[in-house]
Design a protein around this motif. Structure first.
Motif, PDB file in Angstrom:
ATOM      1  N   THR A   1       0.865  -1.176   0.000  1.00  0.00           N
ATOM      2  CA  THR A   1       0.000   0.000   0.000  1.00  0.00           C
ATOM      3  C   THR A   1       0.905   1.231   0.000  1.00  0.00           C
ATOM      4  O   THR A   1       1.294   1.750   1.035  1.00  0.00           O
ATOM      5  N   VAL A   2       1.252   1.694  -1.183  1.00  0.00           N
ATOM      6  CA  VAL A   2       2.197   2.789  -1.328  1.00  0.00           C
ATOM      7  C   VAL A   2       1.526   4.103  -0.926  1.00  0.00           C
ATOM      8  O   VAL A   2       2.123   4.952  -0.284  1.00  0.00           O
ATOM      9  N   LEU A   3       0.260   4.265  -1.313  1.00  0.00           N
ATOM     10  CA  LEU A   3      -0.488   5.468  -0.961  1.00  0.00           C
ATOM     11  C   LEU A   3      -1.939   5.080  -0.681  1.00  0.00           C
ATOM     12  O   LEU A   3      -2.562   4.407  -1.495  1.00  0.00           O
ATOM     13  N   GLY A   4      -2.445   5.497   0.484  1.00  0.00           N
ATOM     14  CA  GLY A   4      -3.814   5.134   0.875  1.00  0.00           C
ATOM     15  C   GLY A   4      -4.777   6.299   0.746  1.00  0.00           C
ATOM     16  O   GLY A   4      -4.678   7.098  -0.199  1.00  0.00           O
ATOM     17  N   VAL A   5      -5.687   6.415   1.714  1.00  0.00           N
ATOM     18  CA  VAL A   5      -6.712   7.459   1.680  1.00  0.00           C
ATOM     19  C   VAL A   5      -6.093   8.859   1.713  1.00  0.00           C
ATOM     20  O   VAL A   5      -5.098   9.080   2.388  1.00  0.00           O
ATOM     21  N   GLY A   6      -6.694   9.803   0.978  1.00  0.00           N
ATOM     22  CA  GLY A   6      -6.307  11.205   1.107  1.00  0.00           C
ATOM     23  C   GLY A   6      -5.919  11.880  -0.192  1.00  0.00           C
ATOM     24  O   GLY A   6      -5.822  13.104  -0.252  1.00  0.00           O
ATOM     25  N   ASP A   7      -5.693  11.100  -1.239  1.00  0.00           N
ATOM     26  CA  ASP A   7      -5.341  11.723  -2.512  1.00  0.00           C
ATOM     27  C   ASP A   7      -6.427  11.393  -3.541  1.00  0.00           C
ATOM     28  O   ASP A   7      -7.485  10.903  -3.196  1.00  0.00           O
ATOM     29  N   ASP A   8      -6.157  11.666  -4.810  1.00  0.00           N
ATOM     30  CA  ASP A   8      -7.167  11.385  -5.835  1.00  0.00           C
ATOM     31  C   ASP A   8      -7.324   9.886  -6.072  1.00  0.00           C
ATOM     32  O   ASP A   8      -8.357   9.430  -6.557  1.00  0.00           O
ATOM     33  N   ALA A   9      -6.273   9.135  -5.788  1.00  0.00           N
ATOM     34  CA  ALA A   9      -6.323   7.687  -5.980  1.00  0.00           C
ATOM     35  C   ALA A   9      -5.300   7.044  -5.054  1.00  0.00           C
ATOM     36  O   ALA A   9      -4.388   7.718  -4.555  1.00  0.00           O
ATOM     37  N   ALA A  10      -5.455   5.761  -4.814  1.00  0.00           N
ATOM     38  CA  ALA A  10      -4.474   5.015  -4.024  1.00  0.00           C
ATOM     39  C   ALA A  10      -3.416   4.456  -4.973  1.00  0.00           C
ATOM     40  O   ALA A  10      -3.663   4.321  -6.178  1.00  0.00           O
ATOM     41  N   VAL A  11      -2.253   4.143  -4.447  1.00  0.00           N
ATOM     42  CA  VAL A  11      -1.193   3.526  -5.254  1.00  0.00           C
ATOM     43  C   VAL A  11      -0.819   2.208  -4.580  1.00  0.00           C
ATOM     44  O   VAL A  11      -0.572   2.163  -3.373  1.00  0.00           O
ATOM     45  N   ILE A  12      -0.801   1.157  -5.373  1.00  0.00           N
ATOM     46  CA  ILE A  12      -0.555  -0.184  -4.837  1.00  0.00           C
ATOM     47  C   ILE A  12       0.551  -0.863  -5.639  1.00  0.00           C
ATOM     48  O   ILE A  12       0.572  -0.776  -6.867  1.00  0.00           O
ATOM     49  N   ASP A  13       1.465  -1.508  -4.951  1.00  0.00           N
ATOM     50  CA  ASP A  13       2.525  -2.272  -5.607  1.00  0.00           C
ATOM     51  C   ASP A  13       2.374  -3.727  -5.191  1.00  0.00           C
ATOM     52  O   ASP A  13       2.355  -4.032  -3.992  1.00  0.00           O
ATOM     53  N   HIS A  14       2.229  -4.614  -6.153  1.00  0.00           N
ATOM     54  CA  HIS A  14       2.120  -6.029  -5.787  1.00  0.00           C
ATOM     55  C   HIS A  14       3.418  -6.780  -6.052  1.00  0.00           C
ATOM     56  O   HIS A  14       3.444  -8.005  -6.055  1.00  0.00           O
ATOM     57  N   PHE A  15       4.480  -6.048  -6.240  1.00  0.00           N
ATOM     58  CA  PHE A  15       5.832  -6.632  -6.317  1.00  0.00           C
ATOM     59  C   PHE A  15       5.900  -7.858  -7.225  1.00  0.00           C
ATOM     60  O   PHE A  15       6.359  -8.927  -6.815  1.00  0.00           O
TER      61      PHE A  15
END
Ligand code: ADP
Ligand code: MG
Length: 342
Positions: free
Chosen positions: A30-44
């Protein structure tokens, strides 16, 4: 008197801040969660599995007998169940809501308590959502995101002739719980002075109001080196799900009534209500167990797991989908499985 805070008093952004103020992120992905325009997720390097479900008041739930905390919990769990059914591990969810001013802030907090309890129990991060008002009724939409090692996901369409048909846990309980809750609701509507009598049916009511998904089964199969040949979760009832696998895999099947797992308390309750326990398992739904097929040669690896029942086997498509009853007669499985052989 219970406190009642109008949701309006916070404003949209205040409300979102309030609802998400205690979020703890557990996944490195979970690179970036709640609070921006979108979340950023890395599944490596793993593959991403996504599924979404909507729950509408009056259609999927009734607030007369559904505690909001349970509703929050269930809204998350039913979505995670779809991710497990792909042989994947859920990692994040997004939660979107529309509610009318009938709901107070305290009520919404209760709902989120259930949401966060499910996130904790299943180790997923809440990374976003949307918040809207509705003129009437409560609408909940959950999107679940998961990960799976490349090409290890399991579809519904890959069962083969000769495979064993298996199911986890037990079936029919959630439907029986709903039946009891609906019955007590009717009694209450006719005479509000009568208190509901639910004490003795905690098992079935628990199955309806607080279902659990089955990560333990996905883990067990992986540990034993078993890759199911096809899998799905049981949300609509066993017979309808079996027909999905048969149709999409282009196979038939033989199902044994005596092998269908029904919990003792569910069986007793069915009898009390004058319902056939097998019919409840076949057509009831909302059990959120896993239905899967596997190679016969893997049979020895599952015999000691009491949470997995072998209930039949897959055949040529030309043989159709049938159930062999306890009495030994053979009937075609239909989406409403029970009319067929009563
Ligand atoms: P936008 O205007 O871009 O739709 P919002 O103001 O709706 O953004 O949302 C701001 C942030 O809060 C986003 O990260 C969004 O995902 C999150 N969010 C909005 N509503 C909820 C909710 N009910 N639960 C959790 N997160 C939410
Ligand atoms: Mg928004």
């Amino acid at each position: 008197m219970e406190e009642r805070t109008e949701i309006n008093s916070l404003g949209e952004f205040g409300l979102i801040d309030h609802l998400t103020r205690n979020i703890e992120i557990h996944h490195a992905g979970t690179v970036l969660g709640v609070g921006d325009d979108a979340a950023v997720i890395d599944h490596f390097g793993k593959q991403t599995v996504v599924s979404t479900d909507m729950l509408v008041e009056g259609i999927h739930f009734d607030l007369m007998y559904t505690p909001l905390k349970h509703l929050g919990y269930k809204s998350v769990v039913v979505n995670l169940s779809d991710i497990y059914a792909m042989n994947a591990t859920p990692t994040q969810i997004l939660l979107s809501l529309a509610f009318s001013n009938r709901l107070s802030l305290e009520a919404l907090d209760e709902f989120y308590e259930g949401v966060y309890a499910a996130c904790e129990r299943y180790n997923v991060d809440l990374v976003g959502g949307d918040t809207s008002t509705s003129q009437k009724g409560f609408v909940i939409s959950v999107t679940a995101i998961g990960e799976v090692a490349p090409d290890q996901y399991v579809k519904r369409s890959t069962a083969q002739k000769g495979d064993l048909l298996c199911v986890s846990g037990d079936l029919g309980g959630a439907f029986l719980g709903l039946t009891i809750l609906e019955r007590e609701k009717q009694i209450f509507l006719e005479n509000p002075k009568i208190q509901p009598d639910l004490e003795n049916e905690t098992y079935a009511i628990g199955r309806q109001l607080k279902p659990e998904a089955r990560p333990d089964i996905v883990e067990f199969l992986a540990e034993k080196g078993i890759r199911p040949t096809a899998m799905m979760d049981v949300s609509d009832g066993l017979s309808s799900e079996i027909l999905h696998i048969c149709k999409q895999s282009e196979v038939g099947c033989v199902l044994y009534e005596e092998k269908i797992p029904v919990h003792e308390e569910a069986r007793a309750l069915a009898m009390k209500l004058g319902l056939d326990p097998t019919a409840c398992a076949l057509s009831g739904g909302e059990d959120y167990e896993l239905l899967f097929t596997m190679k016969q040669e893997d049979y020895d690896k599952i015999t000691l797991n009491e949470q997995i029942a072998v209930i039949g086997y897959m055949t040529d498509a030309a043989e159709g989908a049938h159930i062999i009853t306890r009495g030994g007669s053979k009937h075609a499985i239909t989406a409403q499985g029970w009319n067929a052989f009563k």
